[in-house]
Design a protein around this motif. Structure first.
Motif: not given
Length: 438
Positions: A306-325
């Motif tokens: 949630r912070f990464v997309e706001t800080w760095f001004n881009f939308e993550m892929t599903t794979e990247q989000i799942l990496d956080f889990y």
């Protein structure tokens, strides 16, 4: 004769070492001494520094000033800039010793430097407190272009202060960075952003390493804060201006170099804060998505999508989000074309304390999603989600994972008395009579 080089010496209670440094300069022939000036600021010394300096005052090219008390930081070094008459300035430590014949090479390099040259970087040797070799030497970055240099300077210092001359005009109309420990870093970044570098791989000076060096007394936290404050200013004032003016090829090379070097960083707390700041500033000017994509440790470094997309001004892929889990110990699985959720769940997975299962279905080229998340004893289930809703829900559900951790983090931040009050309140709240009254 107007000097081409100003040797700027800030000294404090090092009379013996200062004498060595001054002798290494004044051993030069007159024809070279006429092309330089020596500016000494006595920073409140109480030893025989004044006596040492007096031995060299017969030279016309020596100027001396003294502060009543010892001062620190960039404002002191900027005093040299205001006084200097030379085209280039160099800042040896008062405990260093020049290699006299190499000063001749420096003078000649200053005389022949093209107008675009902002830095002239030499090598250096190291010596101990007695003047004996430490068997370590430094070489300047000869084979790096501007894009690579600026990138590398964001990671570490590429130059040594006593072995590098900077053109005086670099300081023109520039602000005081207000730093104690990072004035040299500020010089390098400012100079490289505003000019080119000439590297000469011969040792100019013997850099003395000993227990009396002031920088060894700075606490790590203070050093880091000082560096971050300086870095934020130079990102806003120099690097962003350079990026705006650069062509696409140089920008791309700059970003590629950052992507490459980020893989080598040990991301402790300081590096996380530092690179969050750098990349957030860069993301306002250029697309840094590729840097994030190539930084495979993204989920381990920043820990919350949630912070990464706001800080760095881009939308993550599903794979990247799942990496956080996954980085938080959540087992993740994607099951395609499963239309009957209750029957599709693997019974063996139900015993896992942390589990995320995504059911992906396709009808006429349109995907819909079902999400099942199990965190400890809690189950969460969402169905009929479109692609955008699915990614949004994945980020929203991340809060369920961090609630317990945040509670522990909060408890660790309160005082022992506050902790007792919280524990007592929770105990009272658990009584049945409390629930009845409520």
């Amino acid at each position: 004769m107007v000097p081409v080089l100003s040797i700027c010496i800030l000294t404090y209670n090092r009379a013996a070492y200062l004498s060595e440094l001054l002798r290494s300069i004044f051993n030069l022939e007159d024809k070279y001494l006429k092309q330089l000036e020596v500016i000494i600021i006595d920073n409140g010394s109480t030893d025989e520094t004044n006596k040492t300096i007096s031995l060299f005052l017969d030279s016309k090219n020596v100027s001396v000033s003294k502060f009543a008390e010892n001062k620190r930081g960039s404002s002191i070094y900027l005093q040299f800039v205001y006084q200097a008459k030379g085209e280039f300035l160099i800042f040896p430590g008062d405990d260093d010793v020049f290699i006299s014949e190499s000063i001749i090479d420096l003078i000649e390099s200053c005389n022949t430097a093209k107008p675009n040259i902002s830095l002239i970087a030499f090598g250096a040797k190291t010596i101990n407190s007695e003047g004996r070799s430490n068997f370590y030497s430094y070489s300047p970055p000869i084979n790096q272009n501007k894009s690579q240099l600026i990138s590398n300077l964001l990671f570490d210092s590429a130059f040594w202060m006593p072995a590098t001359a900077v053109r005086k005009s670099v300081f023109s109309d520039k602000y005081d960075p207000l730093t104690i420990t990072a004035f040299d870093w500020w010089i390098w970044l400012t100079a490289v952003c505003n000019g080119d570098v000439k590297c000469i791989d011969i040792p100019l000076i013997n850099y003395r390493q000993h227990s009396g060096q002031e920088q060894k007394s700075f606490l790590k936290l203070n050093w880091e804060i000082d560096s971050l404050l300086m870095l934020r200013k130079i990102l806003d004032n120099q690097i962003t201006a350079w990026l705006i003016e650069e062509n696409l090829e140089n920008r791309t090379e700059f970003l590629n170099q950052i992507s490459k070097d980020l893989q080598k960083v040990n991301f402790d707390q300081f590096q996380i804060i530092k690179w969050t700041m750098i990349l957030s500033v860069l993301s306002q000017l250029i697309d840094i998505k590729e840097i994030i994509n190539q930084t495979k440790l993204t989920s381990l470094i920043w820990n919350d999508p949630r912070f990464v997309e706001t800080w760095f001004n881009f939308e993550m892929t599903t794979e990247q989000i799942l990496d956080f889990y996954s980085s938080w110990g959540i087992s993740t699985e994607i099951i395609a074309n499963s239309y009957n959720f209750p029957e599709s769940k693997n019974e063996s997975l139900r015993d896992e304390r942390k589990l995320l299962t995504v059911y992906k279905n396709e009808i006429n080229g349109v995907f819909t999603y079902i999400i099942y998340l199990k965190v400890n004893e809690n189950d969460y289930y969402f169905s009929g989600l479109s692609e955008p809703q699915f990614r949004s829900k994945l980020k929203e559900m991340f809060s369920y994972i961090l609630i317990d951790y945040r509670e522990v983090e909060t408890i660790n931040q309160v005082t022992p008395m506050e902790r007792k009050i919280i524990q007592s309140y929770r105990k009272i709240k658990s009584f049945k009579i409390f629930n009845l009254v409520r």
